[in-house]
Design a protein around this motif. Sequence first.
Motif, PDB file in Angstrom:
ATOM      1  N   VAL A  35      22.128  38.881  51.806  1.00  0.00           N
ATOM      2  CA  VAL A  35      22.819  39.486  52.929  1.00  0.00           C
ATOM      3  C   VAL A  35      21.846  40.072  53.950  1.00  0.00           C
ATOM      4  N   ARG A  36      22.262  40.107  55.200  1.00  0.00           N
ATOM      5  CA  ARG A  36      21.448  40.717  56.257  1.00  0.00           C
ATOM      6  C   ARG A  36      21.405  42.231  56.086  1.00  0.00           C
ATOM      7  N   ARG A  37      20.247  42.808  56.301  1.00  0.00           N
ATOM      8  CA  ARG A  37      20.046  44.256  56.282  1.00  0.00           C
ATOM      9  C   ARG A  37      20.766  44.923  55.096  1.00  0.00           C
ATOM     10  N   PRO A  38      20.353  44.620  53.870  1.00  0.00           N
ATOM     11  CA  PRO A  38      21.047  45.172  52.698  1.00  0.00           C
ATOM     12  C   PRO A  38      21.048  46.697  52.651  1.00  0.00           C
ATOM     13  N   THR A  39      20.020  47.324  53.228  1.00  0.00           N
ATOM     14  CA  THR A  39      19.981  48.790  53.223  1.00  0.00           C
ATOM     15  C   THR A  39      21.211  49.371  53.917  1.00  0.00           C
ATOM     16  N   GLN A  40      21.637  48.737  54.997  1.00  0.00           N
ATOM     17  CA  GLN A  40      22.793  49.229  55.738  1.00  0.00           C
ATOM     18  C   GLN A  40      24.113  48.675  55.195  1.00  0.00           C
ATOM     19  N   ASN A  41      24.075  47.446  54.667  1.00  0.00           N
ATOM     20  CA  ASN A  41      25.322  46.732  54.421  1.00  0.00           C
ATOM     21  C   ASN A  41      25.793  46.705  52.968  1.00  0.00           C
ATOM     22  N   MET A  42      24.903  46.900  51.999  1.00  0.00           N
ATOM     23  CA  MET A  42      25.307  46.683  50.606  1.00  0.00           C
ATOM     24  C   MET A  42      26.426  47.626  50.170  1.00  0.00           C
ATOM     25  N   ASP A  43      26.340  48.894  50.527  1.00  0.00           N
ATOM     26  CA  ASP A  43      27.386  49.825  50.110  1.00  0.00           C
ATOM     27  C   ASP A  43      28.720  49.496  50.770  1.00  0.00           C
ATOM     28  N   ARG A  44      28.675  49.040  52.017  1.00  0.00           N
ATOM     29  CA  ARG A  44      29.912  48.628  52.678  1.00  0.00           C
ATOM     30  C   ARG A  44      30.518  47.415  51.974  1.00  0.00           C
ATOM     31  N   ILE A  45      29.671  46.470  51.608  1.00  0.00           N
ATOM     32  CA  ILE A  45      30.130  45.273  50.906  1.00  0.00           C
ATOM     33  C   ILE A  45      30.782  45.659  49.585  1.00  0.00           C
ATOM     34  N   ILE A  46      30.123  46.521  48.824  1.00  0.00           N
ATOM     35  CA  ILE A  46      30.656  46.954  47.529  1.00  0.00           C
ATOM     36  C   ILE A  46      31.988  47.666  47.720  1.00  0.00           C
ATOM     37  N   PHE A  47      32.058  48.551  48.701  1.00  0.00           N
ATOM     38  CA  PHE A  47      33.290  49.305  48.943  1.00  0.00           C
ATOM     39  C   PHE A  47      34.441  48.369  49.294  1.00  0.00           C
ATOM     40  N   VAL A  48      34.220  47.466  50.253  1.00  0.00           N
ATOM     41  CA  VAL A  48      35.286  46.564  50.696  1.00  0.00           C
ATOM     42  C   VAL A  48      35.736  45.664  49.551  1.00  0.00           C
ATOM     43  N   ALA A  49      34.780  45.095  48.803  1.00  0.00           N
ATOM     44  CA  ALA A  49      35.121  44.175  47.714  1.00  0.00           C
ATOM     45  C   ALA A  49      35.931  44.876  46.632  1.00  0.00           C
ATOM     46  N   TYR A  50      35.532  46.086  46.259  1.00  0.00           N
ATOM     47  CA  TYR A  50      36.241  46.797  45.197  1.00  0.00           C
ATOM     48  C   TYR A  50      37.610  47.285  45.649  1.00  0.00           C
ATOM     49  N   VAL A  51      37.724  47.710  46.896  1.00  0.00           N
ATOM     50  CA  VAL A  51      39.039  48.124  47.398  1.00  0.00           C
ATOM     51  C   VAL A  51      39.983  46.925  47.436  1.00  0.00           C
ATOM     52  N   PHE A  52      39.486  45.803  47.936  1.00  0.00           N
ATOM     53  CA  PHE A  52      40.303  44.586  48.009  1.00  0.00           C
ATOM     54  C   PHE A  52      40.729  44.141  46.609  1.00  0.00           C
ATOM     55  N   ALA A  53      39.782  44.083  45.680  1.00  0.00           N
ATOM     56  CA  ALA A  53      40.097  43.663  44.315  1.00  0.00           C
ATOM     57  C   ALA A  53      41.001  44.679  43.624  1.00  0.00           C
ATOM     58  N   GLY A  54      40.748  45.959  43.856  1.00  0.00           N
ATOM     59  CA  GLY A  54      41.588  46.987  43.243  1.00  0.00           C
ATOM     60  C   GLY A  54      43.029  46.880  43.676  1.00  0.00           C
ATOM     61  N   PHE A  55      43.258  46.640  44.979  1.00  0.00           N
ATOM     62  CA  PHE A  55      44.627  46.446  45.459  1.00  0.00           C
ATOM     63  C   PHE A  55      45.239  45.192  44.839  1.00  0.00           C
ATOM     64  N   GLY A  56      44.439  44.125  44.725  1.00  0.00           N
ATOM     65  CA  GLY A  56      44.947  42.896  44.112  1.00  0.00           C
ATOM     66  C   GLY A  56      45.369  43.118  42.666  1.00  0.00           C
ATOM     67  N   PHE A  57      44.505  43.788  41.890  1.00  0.00           N
ATOM     68  CA  PHE A  57      44.845  44.089  40.497  1.00  0.00           C
ATOM     69  C   PHE A  57      46.078  44.992  40.411  1.00  0.00           C
ATOM     70  N   ALA A  58      46.089  46.026  41.245  1.00  0.00           N
ATOM     71  CA  ALA A  58      47.180  47.001  41.178  1.00  0.00           C
ATOM     72  C   ALA A  58      48.515  46.359  41.515  1.00  0.00           C
ATOM     73  N   ILE A  59      48.545  45.525  42.560  1.00  0.00           N
ATOM     74  CA  ILE A  59      49.807  44.911  42.986  1.00  0.00           C
ATOM     75  C   ILE A  59      50.316  43.940  41.923  1.00  0.00           C
ATOM     76  N   THR A  60      49.442  43.026  41.464  1.00  0.00           N
ATOM     77  CA  THR A  60      49.897  42.038  40.480  1.00  0.00           C
ATOM     78  C   THR A  60      50.262  42.706  39.161  1.00  0.00           C
TER      79      THR A  60
END
Length: 464
Positions: free
Chosen positions: A280-305
Amino acid sequence: MNQPDEEPPVHSHSRREALLVTNEPPTPTIDTAQNFEAAQQALGLGFASPVAGALVLANTLLGGSGMLGIPHALSVAGYGLGLVLIVCFGSFSAIGSHLLQCSARRIGGVPCSFYSVASATIPRWTWLVDGAVAVKCFGVGCSYLIIVGDLAPDSLRFFGAHGVRRWHTVTGAFLVAGALACMKNLNALRYTAVASILIVFWTCTLIALFFANVGDSFDPCAASVALAFAGNIAGQHLPCKGADFEPVAVPSLLKLGKVLPVFIFGFTCQQNVFTICNEVRRPTQNMDRIIFVAYVFAGFGFAITAFLGYATYGDMVKSDVLKGYPQDSVAVQLARFFFAVLATFSYPLQAHPSRASIMALWSLAAGPAHLQGPSAERRRFWLVTAVWAPLSLVVALTVTDLGIVLGVVGATGSTMVSYILPGLTYRKAFLQPSMKRTLAGLQLLLGCVIMPLCLIMLFVPTSK
């Protein structure tokens, strides 16, 4: 989470280990975050967009067998407690992913991996990494064959292949997947990620349609679509057959303990954190955002199903949620068939890292293969494959409950990868006292408690 708490350069031992990966001289005038990104550029890496990184990580979380097992786990806990557990274990796993990417950037080696980070921070314990990866990937491979046995027979019989039995489909999938697992290069299977996203989306939509009961074709309480059209069970309220649907439904602490590893398993994606950190580009700035978005998206998917599956079938939700839906629904049978195909082609993706880790453990115990002749490594490759693959087939033919496999893998390999190793590597990479280092210690401690406790509870018989 992304706080500038990086310390001065790591101690000489860790730096030497990192330089073995990058082959770059130390640069004392820039910090470790800049070092990592400079190494990315030198190797032609670091051009992927953060959106692509978030999608890959979310696909890793949602595209596995955990999505089929979490609805049953939630039914044991109740929808209130179950949703709390989804939030808690999702948060713990996200913290583990954050700690790992911090450790990777701290060391500065590119491309980074579990092994490179462990070699730099805990060189005496690298066997833990290989052992955790070997166990986890073997268990996931077995779960894929079990999914085929759960879903494919009914689907194939529905589409005209009469006389098909469970062992036929498991063995057939094994013959295809086992042959693919013998390949040393699995680049051709990377396209299954796109299919995985589509199948997961359709499965979520299917569960929602049955919960909403949008017409006779999506009546979850009908034994068949034909009965629904005949109006034999019209007006039946959810959950079907008067099943229990409670906010807290824990029958006993022992039964709850048996399903906790399923939540852990569902949120395990740490093996891909390093790949994304490399690309990924600029991991220092982006990795935490990536982790947050991915886990929120997956968490909603798990919770809904999970919530909708539990609301539809109550405490009668199957350990593989798709097994509970009407047998003669075209939409359900297509979902079962495509999930079985996806599981078949995902099996080699688990065989490859597990075999590599077992071979690394073999080299640690008996010495490197290249020192024993030019054919030693090839011989080890085929010997490990000849044991690994048939053993996974035996497990899949013997174990019919997906929840058992998810529980064992969640309590062992997933706990090691998500809790113990992130906490341990972070504490070794960052020696200066800080709040985050204390948090890493708590993550490590939590993993050390969860693993033996859940393993014991899994194998203690429960009263009927």
